[in-house]
Write a protein that holds these residues in place. Sequence first.
Motif, PDB file in Angstrom:
ATOM      1  N   VAL A   1       0.842  -1.203   0.000  1.00 29.51           N
ATOM      2  CA  VAL A   1       0.000   0.000   0.000  1.00 29.51           C
ATOM      3  C   VAL A   1       0.876   1.251   0.000  1.00 29.51           C
ATOM      4  N   TRP A   2       1.930   1.248   0.804  1.00 31.32           N
ATOM      5  CA  TRP A   2       2.849   2.381   0.858  1.00 31.32           C
ATOM      6  C   TRP A   2       3.468   2.642  -0.515  1.00 31.32           C
ATOM      7  N   ARG A   3       3.990   1.586  -1.142  1.00 30.23           N
ATOM      8  CA  ARG A   3       4.645   1.747  -2.438  1.00 30.23           C
ATOM      9  C   ARG A   3       3.632   2.112  -3.525  1.00 30.23           C
ATOM     10  N   ALA A   4       2.472   1.484  -3.529  1.00 26.74           N
ATOM     11  CA  ALA A   4       1.439   1.816  -4.518  1.00 26.74           C
ATOM     12  C   ALA A   4       0.971   3.255  -4.338  1.00 26.74           C
ATOM     13  N   GLY A   5       0.769   3.651  -3.093  1.00 19.23           N
ATOM     14  CA  GLY A   5       0.353   5.029  -2.833  1.00 19.23           C
ATOM     15  C   GLY A   5       1.366   6.036  -3.331  1.00 19.23           C
ATOM     16  N   GLY A   6       2.643   5.761  -3.098  1.00 21.23           N
ATOM     17  CA  GLY A   6       3.692   6.650  -3.586  1.00 21.23           C
ATOM     18  C   GLY A   6       3.702   6.756  -5.102  1.00 21.23           C
ATOM     19  N   LEU A   7       3.497   5.612  -5.777  1.00 23.72           N
ATOM     20  CA  LEU A   7       3.484   5.621  -7.249  1.00 23.72           C
ATOM     21  C   LEU A   7       2.260   6.338  -7.806  1.00 23.72           C
ATOM     22  N   ILE A   8       1.099   5.996  -7.255  1.00 24.98           N
ATOM     23  CA  ILE A   8      -0.144   6.560  -7.783  1.00 24.98           C
ATOM     24  C   ILE A   8      -0.229   8.059  -7.512  1.00 24.98           C
ATOM     25  N   LEU A   9       0.158   8.452  -6.298  1.00 23.99           N
ATOM     26  CA  LEU A   9       0.082   9.868  -5.925  1.00 23.99           C
ATOM     27  C   LEU A   9       1.310  10.655  -6.380  1.00 23.99           C
ATOM     28  N   LYS A  10       2.349   9.930  -6.815  1.00 25.38           N
ATOM     29  CA  LYS A  10       3.615  10.550  -7.217  1.00 25.38           C
ATOM     30  C   LYS A  10       4.179  11.407  -6.075  1.00 25.38           C
ATOM     31  N   ASP A  11       4.091  10.835  -4.875  1.00 26.90           N
ATOM     32  CA  ASP A  11       4.510  11.566  -3.680  1.00 26.90           C
ATOM     33  C   ASP A  11       4.837  10.557  -2.581  1.00 26.90           C
ATOM     34  N   GLU A  12       6.070  10.543  -2.111  1.00 17.37           N
ATOM     35  CA  GLU A  12       6.473   9.599  -1.066  1.00 17.37           C
ATOM     36  C   GLU A  12       5.710   9.821   0.233  1.00 17.37           C
ATOM     37  N   ARG A  13       5.475  11.066   0.585  1.00 18.13           N
ATOM     38  CA  ARG A  13       4.706  11.340   1.808  1.00 18.13           C
ATOM     39  C   ARG A  13       3.278  10.836   1.651  1.00 18.13           C
ATOM     40  N   GLY A  14       2.739  10.986   0.450  1.00 17.85           N
ATOM     41  CA  GLY A  14       1.401  10.464   0.179  1.00 17.85           C
ATOM     42  C   GLY A  14       1.356   8.951   0.301  1.00 17.85           C
ATOM     43  N   GLY A  15       2.419   8.290  -0.130  1.00 13.34           N
ATOM     44  CA  GLY A  15       2.506   6.842   0.021  1.00 13.34           C
ATOM     45  C   GLY A  15       2.548   6.439   1.485  1.00 13.34           C
ATOM     46  N   ALA A  16       3.344   7.158   2.274  1.00 19.08           N
ATOM     47  CA  ALA A  16       3.422   6.864   3.714  1.00 19.08           C
ATOM     48  C   ALA A  16       2.078   7.126   4.388  1.00 19.08           C
ATOM     49  N   LEU A  17       1.415   8.198   3.996  1.00 18.18           N
ATOM     50  CA  LEU A  17       0.095   8.496   4.550  1.00 18.18           C
ATOM     51  C   LEU A  17      -0.912   7.418   4.147  1.00 18.18           C
ATOM     52  N   SER A  18      -0.812   6.926   2.924  1.00 15.70           N
ATOM     53  CA  SER A  18      -1.680   5.833   2.480  1.00 15.70           C
ATOM     54  C   SER A  18      -1.505   4.620   3.386  1.00 15.70           C
ATOM     55  N   CYS A  19      -0.260   4.295   3.684  1.00 17.72           N
ATOM     56  CA  CYS A  19       0.047   3.159   4.559  1.00 17.72           C
ATOM     57  C   CYS A  19      -0.520   3.390   5.955  1.00 17.72           C
ATOM     58  N   LEU A  20      -0.336   4.588   6.474  1.00 19.10           N
ATOM     59  CA  LEU A  20      -0.857   4.902   7.806  1.00 19.10           C
ATOM     60  C   LEU A  20      -2.376   4.770   7.836  1.00 19.10           C
ATOM     61  N   LEU A  21      -3.045   5.366   6.880  1.00 19.87           N
ATOM     62  CA  LEU A  21      -4.509   5.303   6.845  1.00 19.87           C
ATOM     63  C   LEU A  21      -5.006   3.875   6.646  1.00 19.87           C
ATOM     64  N   PHE A  22      -4.316   3.120   5.806  1.00 16.55           N
ATOM     65  CA  PHE A  22      -4.651   1.707   5.617  1.00 16.55           C
ATOM     66  C   PHE A  22      -4.599   0.964   6.954  1.00 16.55           C
ATOM     67  N   ASN A  23      -3.541   1.197   7.720  1.00 18.64           N
ATOM     68  CA  ASN A  23      -3.381   0.498   8.992  1.00 18.64           C
ATOM     69  C   ASN A  23      -4.321   0.992  10.073  1.00 18.64           C
ATOM     70  N   LEU A  24      -4.905   2.147   9.877  1.00 19.83           N
ATOM     71  CA  LEU A  24      -5.896   2.642  10.826  1.00 19.83           C
ATOM     72  C   LEU A  24      -7.289   2.085  10.569  1.00 19.83           C
ATOM     73  N   THR A  25      -7.473   1.416   9.429  1.00 19.85           N
ATOM     74  CA  THR A  25      -8.785   0.831   9.149  1.00 19.85           C
ATOM     75  C   THR A  25      -9.004  -0.376  10.049  1.00 19.85           C
ATOM     76  N   LEU A  26     -10.237  -0.634  10.371  1.00 23.75           N
ATOM     77  CA  LEU A  26     -10.582  -1.756  11.234  1.00 23.75           C
ATOM     78  C   LEU A  26     -10.163  -3.082  10.597  1.00 23.75           C
ATOM     79  N   MET A  27     -10.355  -3.224   9.294  1.00 21.97           N
ATOM     80  CA  MET A  27     -10.034  -4.481   8.619  1.00 21.97           C
ATOM     81  C   MET A  27      -8.549  -4.805   8.744  1.00 21.97           C
TER      82      MET A  27
END
Length: 170
Positions: free
Chosen positions: A31-57
């Motif tokens: 998720v971190w790497r995909a987020g960075g690629l899709i958003l073209k932003d490393e911080r966005g990738g890290a935020l994607s990973c954080l938000l993913f891990n905050l989900t209940l699932m």
Amino acid sequence: LIRAGVIVFGDTSFGVRVVALLFSIAASWFVWRAGGLILKDERGGALSCLLFNLTLMAAVETMAATPDAPLIACSAAFLWALAKVDETQDGRWWLAVGAAGGLALLSKYTAFFLGAGALAWIVFVPSARRWLLSPWPYLGAVLAFSIFAPNLWWNETHHWMTFAFQFGRV
């Protein structure tokens, strides 16, 4: 997968759940790497990973040994590989898409929707339509089917019991 954890760590709660935890770590990375690629932003990738891990699932999958843990990890790998297809325009990444899709299908049949989503991307996004004329997505689909084929063979030799159970609940 549970057996692998139990063999290494014994018949304990940790042994039963360790592989799900490892899949959760893998899913987070994808998720971190995909987020960075899709958003073209490393911080966005890290935020994607954080938000993913905050989900209940995602949080539940680190504590439970269910088919969802490998499904989520393989789905994240599928998305990352598609992001690599889009970033690099290298058709060989479709093989990674197919491998992740096939493994996801072995986890849960709902992974079929990953392939449907990839197909929708190719059809509805003008810049992705070029892949319709390339052999790579088709080779990826063949690879996914090949990985999933033993499941189909087992079901065929057992009166389609898994399909009857799953689709009988619809």
